[in-house]
Design a protein around this motif. Structure first.
Motif, PDB file in Angstrom:
ATOM      1  N   ARG A   1       4.220   8.206 -12.194  1.00 40.64           N
ATOM      2  CA  ARG A   1       4.163   9.664 -12.167  1.00 40.64           C
ATOM      3  C   ARG A   1       5.456  10.272 -12.720  1.00 40.64           C
TER       4      ARG A   1
ATOM      5  N   ALA B   1       2.217   1.947 -10.578  1.00 37.61           N
ATOM      6  CA  ALA B   1       1.328   3.061 -10.917  1.00 37.61           C
ATOM      7  C   ALA B   1       1.766   4.340 -10.209  1.00 37.61           C
ATOM      8  N   LEU B   2       2.323   4.203  -9.008  1.00 36.65           N
ATOM      9  CA  LEU B   2       2.865   5.369  -8.320  1.00 36.65           C
ATOM     10  C   LEU B   2       4.125   5.884  -9.024  1.00 36.65           C
ATOM     11  N   LEU B   3       5.034   4.961  -9.354  1.00 34.00           N
ATOM     12  CA  LEU B   3       6.268   5.373 -10.036  1.00 34.00           C
ATOM     13  C   LEU B   3       5.994   5.917 -11.432  1.00 34.00           C
TER      14      LEU B   3
ATOM     15  N   THR C   1       0.838  -1.194   0.000  1.00 35.02           N
ATOM     16  CA  THR C   1       0.000   0.000   0.000  1.00 35.02           C
ATOM     17  C   THR C   1       0.872   1.243   0.000  1.00 35.02           C
ATOM     18  N   PRO C   2       0.707   2.107  -0.994  1.00 31.01           N
ATOM     19  CA  PRO C   2       1.503   3.341  -1.051  1.00 31.01           C
ATOM     20  C   PRO C   2       0.973   4.385  -0.076  1.00 31.01           C
TER      21      PRO C   2
ATOM     22  N   PRO D   1      -1.214   6.503  -6.265  1.00 35.85           N
ATOM     23  CA  PRO D   1      -0.723   6.119  -7.596  1.00 35.85           C
ATOM     24  C   PRO D   1      -1.438   6.934  -8.672  1.00 35.85           C
ATOM     25  N   LEU D   2      -0.840   6.953  -9.845  1.00 32.97           N
ATOM     26  CA  LEU D   2      -1.490   7.613 -10.976  1.00 32.97           C
ATOM     27  C   LEU D   2      -2.657   6.735 -11.438  1.00 32.97           C
TER      28      LEU D   2
ATOM     29  N   PRO E   1      -0.040  -1.113  -7.574  1.00 32.45           N
ATOM     30  CA  PRO E   1       0.064   0.228  -6.987  1.00 32.45           C
ATOM     31  C   PRO E   1       1.472   0.814  -7.022  1.00 32.45           C
ATOM     32  N   TYR E   2       2.489  -0.014  -6.820  1.00 33.13           N
ATOM     33  CA  TYR E   2       3.870   0.481  -6.789  1.00 33.13           C
ATOM     34  C   TYR E   2       4.250   1.094  -8.137  1.00 33.13           C
TER      35      TYR E   2
ATOM     36  N   HIS F   1       3.237   7.333 -20.109  1.00 24.94           N
ATOM     37  CA  HIS F   1       3.088   6.510 -18.903  1.00 24.94           C
ATOM     38  C   HIS F   1       3.067   5.024 -19.258  1.00 24.94           C
TER      39      HIS F   1
END
Length: 212
Positions: A68, A64-66, A33-34, A38-39, A61-62, A48
Protein backbone atom coordinates in the motif's frame (compact mmCIF):
# COMPACT_ATOMS: atom_id res chain seq x y z
CA UNK A 1 0.95 8.83 -1.61
CA UNK A 2 -0.15 8.22 1.99
CA UNK A 3 -2.76 5.55 2.73
CA UNK A 4 -5.86 6.68 4.62
CA UNK A 5 -5.70 4.59 7.80
CA UNK A 6 -9.34 5.33 8.63
CA UNK A 7 -10.31 3.50 5.45
CA UNK A 8 -8.02 0.58 6.26
CA UNK A 9 -9.33 0.26 9.80
CA UNK A 10 -12.72 -0.60 8.38
CA UNK A 11 -11.16 -3.58 6.59
CA UNK A 12 -9.96 -5.76 9.50
CA UNK A 13 -9.50 -9.22 8.07
CA UNK A 14 -9.78 -11.54 11.06
CA UNK A 15 -10.62 -11.29 14.72
CA UNK A 16 -7.85 -12.69 16.91
CA UNK A 17 -10.29 -15.26 18.31
CA UNK A 18 -10.18 -16.97 14.91
CA UNK A 19 -6.40 -17.43 15.01
CA UNK A 20 -4.20 -20.12 16.45
CA UNK A 21 -0.73 -18.85 17.12
CA UNK A 22 2.52 -20.60 18.06
CA UNK A 23 3.28 -21.00 21.77
CA UNK A 24 7.06 -21.08 21.39
CA UNK A 25 9.92 -19.99 19.16
CA UNK A 26 10.30 -22.49 16.35
CA UNK A 27 12.13 -23.19 13.11
CA UNK A 28 8.90 -24.52 11.60
CA UNK A 29 7.26 -22.49 8.86
CA UNK A 30 4.58 -20.17 10.20
CA UNK A 31 1.81 -18.15 8.68
CA UNK A 32 1.18 -14.48 9.40
CA UNK A 33 -2.18 -12.75 9.56
CA UNK A 34 -2.43 -8.97 9.18
CA UNK A 35 -4.84 -6.88 11.21
CA UNK A 36 -5.42 -4.64 8.20
CA UNK A 37 -6.33 -5.76 4.71
CA UNK A 38 -3.45 -6.34 2.28
CA UNK A 39 -3.71 -4.75 -1.13
CA UNK A 40 -5.52 -7.26 -3.40
CA UNK A 41 -3.26 -8.49 -6.17
CA UNK A 42 -5.84 -7.50 -8.78
CA UNK A 43 -5.39 -3.89 -7.66
CA UNK A 44 -1.64 -3.88 -8.17
CA UNK A 45 -0.35 -1.29 -10.62
CA UNK A 46 3.17 -0.92 -11.97
CA UNK A 47 4.30 1.01 -8.89
CA UNK A 48 3.09 -1.80 -6.61
CA UNK A 49 4.90 -4.48 -8.62
CA UNK A 50 8.02 -2.33 -8.44
CA UNK A 51 7.52 -2.12 -4.69
CA UNK A 52 7.51 -5.87 -4.07
CA UNK A 53 10.54 -6.22 -6.42
CA UNK A 54 9.86 -9.95 -6.91
CA UNK A 55 6.33 -10.67 -8.09
CA UNK A 56 5.88 -13.84 -6.01
CA UNK A 57 6.16 -11.73 -2.88
CA UNK A 58 2.77 -10.22 -3.68
CA UNK A 59 1.27 -13.57 -2.59
CA UNK A 60 2.55 -13.01 0.97
CA UNK A 61 0.09 -11.08 3.16
CA UNK A 62 2.85 -9.04 4.84
CA UNK A 63 4.30 -7.71 1.60
CA UNK A 64 0.88 -7.24 0.04
CA UNK A 65 -0.02 -5.07 3.03
CA UNK A 66 3.20 -3.05 2.80
CA UNK A 67 2.56 -2.64 -0.93
CA UNK A 68 0.00 0.00 0.00
CA UNK A 69 3.11 2.21 0.33
CA UNK A 70 5.08 0.75 -2.60
CA UNK A 71 7.97 3.21 -2.71
CA UNK A 72 8.76 2.61 0.96
CA UNK A 73 8.41 -1.15 0.44
CA UNK A 74 10.86 -1.06 -2.48
CA UNK A 75 13.48 0.66 -0.34
CA UNK A 76 12.87 -1.83 2.46
CA UNK A 77 13.13 -4.84 0.15
CA UNK A 78 16.29 -3.73 -1.60
CA UNK A 79 17.95 -3.03 1.76
CA UNK A 80 16.92 -6.49 2.97
CA UNK A 81 18.33 -8.16 -0.14
CA UNK A 82 21.61 -6.27 0.08
CA UNK A 83 22.17 -7.22 3.73
CA UNK A 84 21.26 -10.89 3.46
CA UNK A 85 22.00 -11.86 -0.14
CA UNK A 86 24.94 -9.73 -1.30
CA UNK A 87 27.74 -12.21 -2.17
CA UNK A 88 30.44 -9.55 -2.51
CA UNK A 89 32.45 -10.44 0.60
CA UNK A 90 31.44 -10.05 4.21
CA UNK A 91 29.99 -12.45 6.75
CA UNK A 92 28.84 -15.94 5.67
CA UNK A 93 25.14 -15.90 4.86
CA UNK A 94 24.32 -18.29 7.72
CA UNK A 95 25.76 -15.88 10.25
CA UNK A 96 23.93 -12.90 8.80
CA UNK A 97 20.75 -14.91 9.34
CA UNK A 98 21.90 -15.78 12.86
CA UNK A 99 22.25 -12.08 13.67
CA UNK A 100 18.69 -11.43 12.49
CA UNK A 101 17.37 -14.46 14.39
CA UNK A 102 19.04 -13.24 17.60
CA UNK A 103 17.51 -9.78 17.26
CA UNK A 104 14.10 -11.32 16.59
CA UNK A 105 14.47 -13.59 19.63
CA UNK A 106 15.15 -10.56 21.86
CA UNK A 107 12.26 -8.59 20.37
CA UNK A 108 9.82 -11.48 20.66
CA UNK A 109 9.02 -11.62 16.95
CA UNK A 110 8.23 -15.33 16.64
CA UNK A 111 7.55 -15.15 12.90
CA UNK A 112 10.80 -13.39 11.98
CA UNK A 113 12.78 -15.62 14.32
CA UNK A 114 11.37 -18.70 12.61
CA UNK A 115 12.27 -17.44 9.13
CA UNK A 116 15.84 -16.47 9.97
CA UNK A 117 16.53 -19.36 12.32
CA UNK A 118 15.47 -21.87 9.67
CA UNK A 119 17.63 -20.05 7.12
CA UNK A 120 20.60 -20.15 9.51
CA UNK A 121 20.08 -23.90 9.91
CA UNK A 122 19.73 -24.47 6.16
CA UNK A 123 22.89 -22.51 5.38
CA UNK A 124 25.03 -23.81 8.26
CA UNK A 125 23.71 -27.32 8.93
CA UNK A 126 23.73 -26.49 12.67
CA UNK A 127 20.10 -27.08 13.57
CA UNK A 128 20.73 -27.95 17.23
CA UNK A 129 22.84 -24.82 17.79
CA UNK A 130 20.23 -22.59 16.19
CA UNK A 131 17.49 -24.23 18.25
CA UNK A 132 19.53 -23.54 21.38
CA UNK A 133 19.20 -19.83 20.63
CA UNK A 134 15.45 -20.13 20.13
CA UNK A 135 14.90 -22.26 23.23
CA UNK A 136 17.12 -20.42 25.69
CA UNK A 137 17.51 -16.94 24.24
CA UNK A 138 20.66 -14.98 23.68
CA UNK A 139 22.23 -16.23 26.91
CA UNK A 140 22.54 -19.70 25.34
CA UNK A 141 26.15 -20.88 24.95
CA UNK A 142 26.91 -22.34 21.52
CA UNK A 143 30.55 -21.73 20.64
CA UNK A 144 32.96 -18.82 20.92
CA UNK A 145 32.26 -17.31 17.49
CA UNK A 146 28.49 -17.71 17.49
CA UNK A 147 28.27 -16.55 21.10
CA UNK A 148 30.07 -13.34 20.11
CA UNK A 149 27.78 -12.80 17.10
CA UNK A 150 24.68 -13.39 19.20
CA UNK A 151 25.91 -11.08 21.97
CA UNK A 152 26.58 -8.31 19.45
CA UNK A 153 23.05 -8.65 18.06
CA UNK A 154 21.61 -8.74 21.58
CA UNK A 155 23.40 -5.55 22.66
CA UNK A 156 22.26 -3.66 19.56
CA UNK A 157 18.71 -4.88 20.08
CA UNK A 158 18.35 -4.05 23.76
CA UNK A 159 19.61 -0.51 23.14
CA UNK A 160 22.23 0.64 20.61
CA UNK A 161 24.19 2.39 23.36
CA UNK A 162 24.91 -1.00 24.96
CA UNK A 163 26.91 -1.94 21.87
CA UNK A 164 30.52 -0.84 22.37
CA UNK A 165 34.09 -1.09 21.16
CA UNK A 166 34.41 -4.19 23.34
CA UNK A 167 32.04 -6.05 21.02
CA UNK A 168 34.08 -5.05 17.99
CA UNK A 169 37.33 -6.03 19.70
CA UNK A 170 35.88 -9.43 20.59
CA UNK A 171 34.83 -10.05 16.99
CA UNK A 172 38.17 -8.86 15.63
CA UNK A 173 39.94 -11.26 18.01
CA UNK A 174 37.92 -14.09 16.50
CA UNK A 175 39.13 -13.18 13.01
CA UNK A 176 36.17 -11.16 11.73
CA UNK A 177 36.98 -8.32 9.36
CA UNK A 178 35.42 -4.87 9.46
CA UNK A 179 33.15 -5.91 6.58
CA UNK A 180 32.07 -9.03 8.51
CA UNK A 181 31.27 -6.91 11.54
CA UNK A 182 29.30 -4.46 9.40
CA UNK A 183 27.13 -7.38 8.27
CA UNK A 184 26.49 -8.46 11.88
CA UNK A 185 25.44 -4.92 12.75
CA UNK A 186 23.30 -4.53 9.63
CA UNK A 187 21.47 -7.82 10.17
CA UNK A 188 20.59 -6.96 13.78
CA UNK A 189 19.81 -3.30 13.10
CA UNK A 190 17.55 -4.03 10.13
CA UNK A 191 15.55 -6.60 12.07
CA UNK A 192 15.22 -4.35 15.08
CA UNK A 193 13.20 -2.13 12.75
CA UNK A 194 11.54 -4.95 10.79
CA UNK A 195 10.41 -6.79 13.95
CA UNK A 196 8.74 -3.70 15.33
CA UNK A 197 6.92 -3.09 12.06
CA UNK A 198 5.69 -6.67 11.78
CA UNK A 199 4.66 -6.86 15.44
CA UNK A 200 2.52 -3.75 15.03
CA UNK A 201 0.66 -4.97 11.94
CA UNK A 202 -0.38 -8.57 12.61
CA UNK A 203 0.48 -11.84 14.30
CA UNK A 204 2.00 -15.25 13.53
CA UNK A 205 -0.27 -18.21 13.00
CA UNK A 206 0.09 -21.95 12.72
CA UNK A 207 -0.75 -23.13 9.19
CA UNK A 208 -3.98 -25.14 9.17
CA UNK A 209 -2.22 -28.20 7.75
CA UNK A 210 -0.13 -28.45 10.93
CA UNK A 211 -2.87 -27.91 13.48
CA UNK A 212 -3.75 -30.91 15.59
Amino acid sequence: MTTDLDDLQEEHVLSTVDLEGPDRFTQDGLGWTPWLAPLPVEEFEDRHWAGVVERDRAKMPYFALLAREPEILAARTLTDFDIFQNPDGGLPFAERELSAAAASRVNGCVFCASVHASAATRLSGREADVQELLDHGTSAAVDERWDALIETARALTVTPSEFSAAHIDRLHALGLTDLDIADVIAGAAFFNWANRLMLSLGEPTIPRRRRA
